[in-house]
Scaffold this active site. Structure first.
Site: not given
Lengths: 364, 364, 364
Positions: B224, B265-267, B285
């Site tokens: 990441q 969560g990521h993004n 996302s």
């Protein structure tokens, strides 16, 4: 702020793509001679990559982004590349590979390793390590770490600042513990396992016996005498907790991937290579098979068995055994609040509605 | 145990209410001359305030509590005050203001500042600060803090005991980090942001590529490489986790308020001034608009877009895009267990019931 | 890796079972003379116990395991023992007791105490204790603990490594804080209370006032001036958070048992001896009665009242008051994904289906 290497440190495209050989991925370049000289300083998304970076296309729906990316090189599937050749020739060097996502994964790992290779393999002077602990070669231990008696840590493992490892726990080789991981006593962790900050392994399982004759407390605590056994190549997310077993161990198989804020109850067993998204709760003594995926915020009741290759949708409450592979779901559909109110009110009448329908059918 | 100042330190009612001027709130006193001399030692609820304290009424349903409160002064709306004058005159001094709740908020902040002003702006001798970190003026750093290379902390920020800040992260001015906050590398945090204990910012997003050809692990880790960018005036609750992006950043807008045990969560992107109650999970996302509210334990699937001014009820699983402002819900209604069993059993027959109904309608 | 004592340290069966006297449990041995000499080195499940260990049977469904257990002694109910005597005589010594599970609990505690008795009652040299804190007799304080001004800790309490206790908090006697517990200021904790790693007590409740006239932030923070009051004999799981009250206290009654990753919002009240499984969220100002059980991942909205002896099933969202004891459930049943899709689609038509049914009934 993705990593961008200095051009003096950047690999050529050809050197970089050799990561594929680790796992036997096959690839070819659209311009092999250019691949030998083109320097790649970083990796970015198709939309944001600069002319010094590589990108990739794994989702066919994003194929239109290929025409405007600035990336110097793009990893893509043979089929995509054929389609492009028929159309206008792109300016990037294509890395044609039948698994662009896996190759991206390997290359991103390579760039990440450039960053973390600057961490020195040392034991910080403020780490408190019991004389009866065994620390292997090339182990790195950060500031304010506390390691208790009987612990063993195998070679190449990194323990971040503020981690605590309780008595008699065994940590494998080449693990990475980020800052502030807590390991209770008698926990066993395999090789190459990654634990993120705030994770707690081996806290007491939730076990109490009700007894009306006890005066001071209505619940008698069941001391949790088992441990936790975690396999190799496991990753455990931030603030995830895995409780120790009551008498036997809680078991996490090889290659299991747990996201953040997951709770694994005592004596649960998670099969090899099963992955769980964030906020999942697995109650005690539940046995999940291998190669399962559990969607975010799913909840599994206790004492259940799930077969191999079971896939649970996010938000689903699993309250009975699942014996067949496949995808399972149980989510109340979202709706505008007024619509939900109107329809949810009928839920309490469903069995009556069925009866009324039967009656009508009998009459007609 | 609410704060009760010594009478020598207590402000007059008039001085205290000047907090309203910070944000232009208008107000008047029922007894202006008394407001100049009445000392206010603390703030309490209508039911529990003593004769040395101020209270407030913002919920019209509690209007009956006005007749028995012991509070020396009460903040209330003009409409409420008019109603009271018609009835029996109360013994407290009324502070008439068209937003009693906001004025209460400002006064409570003032009292809280009296408590925390006793913390000295010092750097504790046990804090480990890399020589390549930049620490601004009037920064307070607690015991056993670890600050790594390339970090910058702007003026007036307080870092509590046991916090860890990873390489190259940037912290704005006048932030408050309570004890035991973990910041990974390359995280950016704006001004006046509050982080509570156990929060973890910048752990790896949950990204893995499946590849059957990989021998040692069925999942290849996607490093990441992105970061986390958090705006100004954000508050992040205890044990909340925000993962770093895969290639680009995870983004938390200005004025966002996150309660405890939330997972981002990521993004993901959270728009300005959006507030989330505890235990919410936002998968990777997903893009949430501005001025949204997300109820406790709601779950949002990945790769979704929510418009501005969307309000999600607690416990709702959001699994598709929401393009229109408004309130959305999806919760199975609670019921007595036997009733639930009877009605839930019909859920698995709903599509059949619809068919049978259609058939009957066709016949009739 | 369950505990197995050296035979020189192992008690006789007769000595071990005397734990029953603590709470007045009655028992008899099938072979009293053997009970005086038989050494018991550990406790195990029927399936895994060795010939040096004791086991128990509390779940009648496992009665078949009695015929193949290797355990030296087994705790079981009179009824079970009578059934066995009629059949083939077993090789183990039976401990006949009308509450085998409670007796198991006491014996497991005894074995666990053998392990933890090796921890010395000392104050580690790296603990930072404010001179204005009061530390009782026989208090054990681990490495890197931070204890602030005005704290009091009563006798016999153990504080693990890396705990932080904020100003003016009061900790009772004989408590156990595992590593890395965070207590904010003005928190009160009773006697014999256990806190697991990562728990955070007293973070700010989630309180904000919306005010469109505020320029820098759309939400004004409500300073949280109340505290948290936790009773005696409470257990709080890993990474559980309990927020402080806005003006009054958040209250956790005597004997309450909270599993991991639970969130208790500000000004909630949890009645005595209520137990909650993991991942439960209780929103602010909700009042839960005594002797309730809340299943895992249940969610309770704010400002609710639940009566005594209410039992909420796992995964249930409670959104209205519950005034009668009993079991309550609200979970969308899991199903194969295709079946779920088909049936869930009808949910949005339920009120229409009811109307159509009424119409048909009117006609027929």
């Amino acid at each position: 702020m993705p990593i961008l290497l200095d051009s003096s440190q950047a690999p050529t495209l050809s050197e970089l793509i050799k990561q594929a050989n680790q796992v036997g991925l096959k690839y070819s370049f659209s311009a092999p001679e250019l691949a030998e000289s083109l320097l790649i300083q970083g990796i970015g998304s198709l939309a944001n990559a600069t002319t010094a970076e590589i990108s990739f296309l794994s989702n066919p729906r994003l194929v239109s982004e290929l025409s405007c990316t600035k990336a110097a090189a793009v990893i893509l599937e043979p089929k995509t590349w054929e389609g492009l050749q028929a159309a206008k020739k792109p300016e990037f060097v294509a890395v044609v590979c039948d698994n662009p996502y896996a190759l991206y994964a390997l290359i991103a790992q390579w760039f990440d390793n450039q960053r973390i290779s600057t961490i020195k393999n040392t034991i910080h002077s403020t780490a408190i390590i019991d004389p009866n602990a065994k620390i292997g070669a090339n182990v790195s231990i950060g500031p304010y770490v506390v390691i208790e008696s009987g612990v063993s840590i195998a070679s190449g493992t990194t323990i971040g600042a503020h981690c605590t490892i309780g008595p008699n726990s065994q940590i494998g080789s080449n693990c990475t513990f980020h800052s502030n991981v807590t390991i209770y006593h008698n926990v066993q962790i395999g090789d190459r396992t990654i634990l993120h900050s705030g994770s707690v392994i081996g806290a007491d399982g939730f076990g109490f016996a009700p007894d009306p004759r006890v005066k001071h407390q209505a619940w008698v605590k069941i001391a949790q005498l088992g441990g936790v056994k975690i396999g190799n190549d496991v990753e455990i997310g931030a603030n995830t907790t895995i409780d120790r077993g009551a008498l036997d161990n809680t078991i996490i198989g090889d290659g299991v991937k747990l996201d953040n804020q997951i709770m694994i109850g005592h004596n649960a067993t998670i099969g090899d290579h099963t992955a769980m998204a964030a906020c999942v709760g697995v109650a005690g003594s539940t046995n999940i098979g291998k190669h399962c995926t559990i969607g975010g915020a799913a909840m599994l009741s206790g004492h259940l068995t799930l077969a191999n290759n079971v896939h649970i949708s996010g938000g689903t409450a699993v309250t009975s055994n699942i014996t067949e592979p496949g995808r399972y779901t149980g989510v109340f559909p979202q709706a505008q609040h007024k619509d939900w109110q109107r329809n949810a009110a009928v839920i309490s009448q469903l069995s009556t509605i069925r009866k009324r329908l039967r009656k009508l059918e009998g009459k007609s």
